[in-house]
Write an enzyme that holds these catalytic residues in place. Structure first.
Site, PDB file in Angstrom:
ATOM      1  N   GLU B  44       0.835  -1.203   0.000  1.00  0.00           N
ATOM      2  CA  GLU B  44       0.000   0.000   0.000  1.00  0.00           C
ATOM      3  C   GLU B  44       0.869   1.252   0.000  1.00  0.00           C
ATOM      4  OE1 GLU B  44      -2.285  -0.776   3.525  1.00  0.00           O
ATOM      5  OE2 GLU B  44      -2.955  -2.654   2.636  1.00  0.00           O
ATOM      6  N   GLU B  75      -4.722  -6.875   2.276  1.00  0.00           N
ATOM      7  CA  GLU B  75      -3.535  -7.616   2.703  1.00  0.00           C
ATOM      8  C   GLU B  75      -3.588  -9.081   2.308  1.00  0.00           C
ATOM      9  OE1 GLU B  75      -4.888  -5.217   4.461  1.00  0.00           O
ATOM     10  OE2 GLU B  75      -3.253  -3.848   4.966  1.00  0.00           O
ATOM     11  N   PHE B  98       2.102  -1.925   8.745  1.00  0.00           N
ATOM     12  CA  PHE B  98       2.287  -2.146  10.181  1.00  0.00           C
ATOM     13  C   PHE B  98       2.191  -3.645  10.435  1.00  0.00           C
ATOM     14  CE2 PHE B  98       1.210   2.258  10.155  1.00  0.00           C
ATOM     15  CZ  PHE B  98       1.741   2.820  11.317  1.00  0.00           C
ATOM     16  N   PHE B 101      -1.036  -5.654  10.677  1.00  0.00           N
ATOM     17  CA  PHE B 101      -1.873  -6.012   9.518  1.00  0.00           C
ATOM     18  C   PHE B 101      -1.472  -7.363   8.922  1.00  0.00           C
ATOM     19  CE2 PHE B 101      -1.697  -1.147   8.693  1.00  0.00           C
ATOM     20  CZ  PHE B 101      -2.379  -0.908   9.867  1.00  0.00           C
ATOM     21  N   HIS B 144      -1.722  -0.888  16.175  1.00  0.00           N
ATOM     22  CA  HIS B 144      -0.597  -0.414  15.355  1.00  0.00           C
ATOM     23  C   HIS B 144       0.737  -0.525  16.102  1.00  0.00           C
ATOM     24  CE1 HIS B 144      -3.585   1.374  12.669  1.00  0.00           C
ATOM     25  NE2 HIS B 144      -2.648   1.838  11.882  1.00  0.00           N
TER      26      HIS B 144
HETATM   27  C1  LIG Z   1      -5.749  -3.451   7.311  1.00  0.00           C
HETATM   28  C2  LIG Z   1      -5.097  -2.133   7.230  1.00  0.00           C
HETATM   29  N1  LIG Z   1      -4.218  -1.910   6.239  1.00  0.00           N
HETATM   30  C3  LIG Z   1      -3.617  -0.701   6.133  1.00  0.00           C
HETATM   31  C4  LIG Z   1      -3.885   0.282   7.033  1.00  0.00           C
HETATM   32  C5  LIG Z   1      -3.189   1.622   6.931  1.00  0.00           C
HETATM   33  N2  LIG Z   1      -4.159   2.634   6.556  1.00  0.00           N
HETATM   34  C6  LIG Z   1      -4.739   3.425   7.474  1.00  0.00           C
HETATM   35  S1  LIG Z   1      -5.866   4.435   6.810  1.00  0.00           S
HETATM   36  C7  LIG Z   1      -5.583   3.860   5.263  1.00  0.00           C
HETATM   37  C8  LIG Z   1      -6.348   4.415   4.108  1.00  0.00           C
HETATM   38  C9  LIG Z   1      -7.806   4.316   4.332  1.00  0.00           C
HETATM   39  O1  LIG Z   1      -8.495   4.866   3.275  1.00  0.00           O
HETATM   40  P1  LIG Z   1     -10.055   4.885   3.332  1.00  0.00           P
HETATM   41  O2  LIG Z   1     -10.579   3.563   3.760  1.00  0.00           O
HETATM   42  O3  LIG Z   1     -10.553   5.401   2.034  1.00  0.00           O
HETATM   43  O4  LIG Z   1     -10.410   5.883   4.509  1.00  0.00           O
HETATM   44  P2  LIG Z   1     -10.048   7.411   4.638  1.00  0.00           P
HETATM   45  O5  LIG Z   1      -8.720   7.494   5.288  1.00  0.00           O
HETATM   46  O6  LIG Z   1     -10.068   7.978   3.278  1.00  0.00           O
HETATM   47  O7  LIG Z   1     -11.126   7.970   5.516  1.00  0.00           O
HETATM   48  C10 LIG Z   1      -4.600   2.871   5.294  1.00  0.00           C
HETATM   49  C11 LIG Z   1      -4.095   2.176   4.114  1.00  0.00           C
HETATM   50  C12 LIG Z   1      -4.772  -0.009   8.075  1.00  0.00           C
HETATM   51  N3  LIG Z   1      -5.043   0.881   9.040  1.00  0.00           N
HETATM   52  N4  LIG Z   1      -5.369  -1.202   8.146  1.00  0.00           N
END
Ligand SMILES: Cc1ncc(C[n+]2csc(CCOP(=O)(O)OP(=O)(O)O)c2C)c(N)n1
Lengths: 311, 341
Positions: B44, B75, B98, B101, B144
């Site tokens: 990601e 993932e 992290f 995940f 995290h």
């Molecule tokens: C399973 C998982 N993978 C990666 C992350 C890291 N991460 C945190 S927020 C995010 C993006 C989320 O995007 P979205 O679902 O569109 O929500 P937004 O932040 O736009 O509100 C990522 C990849 C995570 N928290 N959990």
């Protein structure tokens, strides 16, 4: 509704302030720009209805009825926080207002929301459960696994997808194939797209979904198009490589949910400008009082670290 | 991190340039990608964003979006895709932002990647590297902050590396990429800015070779990842009191360099094992048991263990700081073992 949106806005700007002045530990994902989604949806709910939230969850918590001062306490790791400082920004839970918790795992609450809906159905209440998630969660398998069961079992769950265009630093079009609405529809879940910047549209759609759920007709899906005015999190300052300044300016100028509601109300003769000034002043004071309270509130005793591992 | 620059350990040498752990990792990836066109990256926000901790910045510019792939937040899906690509001739390096995940991809790692070679009677191999993070103390709260390397050390078919210095990170990562087996590569997110000497010229570090980060004769501190720094700080405290602690970093928990650990235990007669995973059923338990089995009659005292407290990592700073072993705690245990308490 305007007051709630203004409260979320003022709360988040204060979080930003706390963060940049290094008074707040951890991460902060601001909801500014998306206020109409949380407020429109939660306005259609009762206090005993459930929500699950995300890493960008402050708006959902406030819209469902959490208090400003106790939220600040949580954000600062203080003992009077909703989770006694153990959860922090990304994990605020407040069962008293139906909030089953924010989740730092993208897609992580899809099962929990459907499970709460199953439980409501089994217990014979007419509660509904709302699952808030960003469009990034559309990449996660559990979302579809849960939706399949929600559809099969006609569960009173409402999927609210907040499409703010970006998964962290990548446009959702680079990560999400096909038509978003076709996904829930493949399970037979009715889905509609709404302007997430117009709280009246969100409220109307949420009311339809809630009514369906309470009538025992099962799940619904709302795709709310929205935008986060700030970065992915407060540290995401240099955004030029993934979105343009012009785009940000355009959304702030043309698509601010507070302004949209305000100008509609003024034009419809429902309120005067002075009324909004008064509301904004009041929420600003509430937020300032809340943060002042939280800043001087005590930390939990270190011995609490091993409490609550088990019930 | 209390120690911004680390020039200890057997491989450190004077006059070598100093770079950060993040740079060392980036160099290892870039060099391996130049050397072998089968190596590619996915995860990601790894391309333009260069990873949230900026570990990968510049790589998409050099290798293009065909070899540095931004994935959806999927993932299980992208680890599975990497397993399939690895089985069919590519050498993927997956980024799990992290370590927490990893749990979403657990089936793909533990049931698929780890088993393929064995189940196919050695006919199939999975040259896959999963890079991810461990470590608390960033106020990131329970989802995290976990250090889950013990889980993967438990599964036959996986190798597990835990570099503590930029030198080790670069050399171990290159070895991981060249290995024909799935390797879990854990980086402490607090250590990306730690600097240390890394030579310009090419080198690799074999798996299963521990490194003595500081020699000593009274007590052995076996420490992994960021706990190496905790152990070194403890050793400095103890040195002022006349206790010479030896700090041994296994560098990989699978394979584990039992011989070096046992030799050190024989030499000092006293061992403390320090690791940031949950203490219960953890890496410390395995290492302590191995030492007890192999060097029992040379020990002057029972092997002691320090790990993360067995609680989900709390958010509040006052609570989080309670959960991770500190140099003072290590020193206190060492004094007890040496009869100086
Ligand atoms: C399973 C998982 N993978 C990666 C992350 C890291 N991460 C945190 S927020 C995010 C993006 C989320 O995007 P979205 O679902 O569109 O929500 P937004 O932040 O736009 O509100 C990522 C990849 C995570 N928290 N959990």
């Amino acid at each position: 509704m305007y007051e709630l949106m203004a409260k979320i806005r003022a709360f988040e700007e204060q979080v930003n302030e706390l963060y940049v002045t290094r008074r707040m530990p951890g991460l902060a994902h601001l909801y500014v720009g998306e206020e109409a989604v949380a407020v429109g949806v939660c306005q259609a709910l009762r206090r005993e209805d459930y929500i699950t939230s995300t890493h960008r969850g402050h708006g959902h918590c406030l819209a469902k009825g959490a208090r400003v001062d106790r939220m600040f306490c949580e954000l600062l790791g203080k003992a009077e926080g909703y989770c006694r400082g153990k959860g922090g920004s990304m994990h605020i839970a407040d069962p008293d207002s139906g909030n089953l918790g924010a989740n730092a795992i993208v897609g992580g609450s899809a099962g929990i929301a459907a499970g709460a809906a199953l439980s409501a159905k089994m217990r014979g209440t007419d509660q509904v459960a709302v699952c808030f998630f960003g469009e990034g969660a559309l990449g996660q398998g559990i979302v579809y696994e849960a939706m399949n069961m929600a559809a099969l079992w006609k569960l009173p769950v409402i999927y609210v997808c907040e499409n703010n265009l970006y998964n962290e630093y990548t446009h959702y079009r680079e990560t999400t194939a096909g038509d978003i609405l076709a996904r829930p529809r493949a399970f037979g879940i009715p889905a509609e797209e709404v302007d997430g910047q117009d709280v009246r549209q969100v409220l109307a759609a949420a009311r339809r979904a809630v009514a369906r759920a309470r009538r025992g007709e099962g799940a619904s899906f709302l795709l709310c198009n929205t935008y986060r005015f700030y970065g992915h999190h407060v540290g995401d300052v240099d955004r030029s490589y993934y979105r343009s300044k012009e785009e940000e300016e355009w959304w702030k100028r043309e698509r601010d949910p507070l302004r949209i509601l305000r100008s509609w109300m003024v034009q419809a003769g429902l309120a005067e400008e002075a009324e909004f000034e008064r509301i904004e002043q009041a929420v600003r004071e509430e937020v300032l009082a809340g943060v002042a309270y939280a800043l001087q509130a005590p930390y939990p005793d270190p011995s609490e670290v091993s409490q609550h591992v088990y019930a | 991190m209390s120690t911004p620059s680390l020039s200890v350990g057997s491989d450190a040498r004077a006059g070598v340039r100093e770079i950060t752990m993040a740079q060392a990792i980036r160099e290892a990836l870039a060099e391996e990608m130049r050397r072998d066109p089968r190596v590619f990256l996915l995860g990601e926000d790894v391309a333009e964003a260069g990873h949230p901790f900026k570990v990968l910045s510049g790589l998409v510019q050099e290798f293009g979006p065909e070899r540095v792939l931004d994935t959806p937040i999927s993932e299980a899906g992208f680890v599975g895709i990497a397993v399939g690509a690895a089985m069919t001739g590519m050498r993927p390096v997956v980024d799990i932002m992290f370590g927490d995940f990893l749990t979403l991809a657990m089936d793909q790692i533990a049931n698929q990647a780890a088993k393929v070679c064995y189940m196919s009677g050695g006919k199939l191999r999975v040259p896959l590297v999963v890079r991810t993070t461990l470590g608390a103390t960033r106020r990131s709260a329970a989802q995290h902050s976990q250090s889950l390397h013990a889980w993967f050390s438990h599964i036959p078919g996986l190798k597990v590396a835990l570099p503590a210095t930029p030198y080790d990170a670069k050399g171990l990562l290159k070895t991981a990429i060249r290995d024909d087996n799935p390797v879990l590569f854990f980086e402490d997110k607090m250590m990306y800015q730690v600097k240390g000497p890394v030579p310009e010229e090419e080198y690799t570090i074999p798996f299963g070779v521990a490194d003595i980060k500081r020699p000593g004769r009274h007590v052995t501190l076996v420490a992994t990842s960021s706990m190496v720094y905790v152990a070194l700080d403890a050793a400095r405290i103890l040195a002022q009191e006349g206790i010479e602690a030896e700090v041994v970093d296994p560098r990989t928990t699978v394979p584990l360099d039992v011989e070096t650990l046992v030799q050190s235990a024989r030499k000092t007669g006293r061992v403390i094992v320090i690791d940031e995973g949950y203490r219960r059923y953890g890496v410390t338990a395995e290492i302590a048991a191995v030492i007890a089995e192999e060097a029992f009659y040379d020990l002057e005292a029972p092997v002691r263990r320090l790990g993360a407290m067995d609680v989900p990592v709390p958010f509040s700073p006052v609570l989080e700081d309670e959960t991770v072993p500190t140099p003072e705690q290590v020193a206190a245990v060492a004094r007890e073992l040496c009869g100086r308490a």
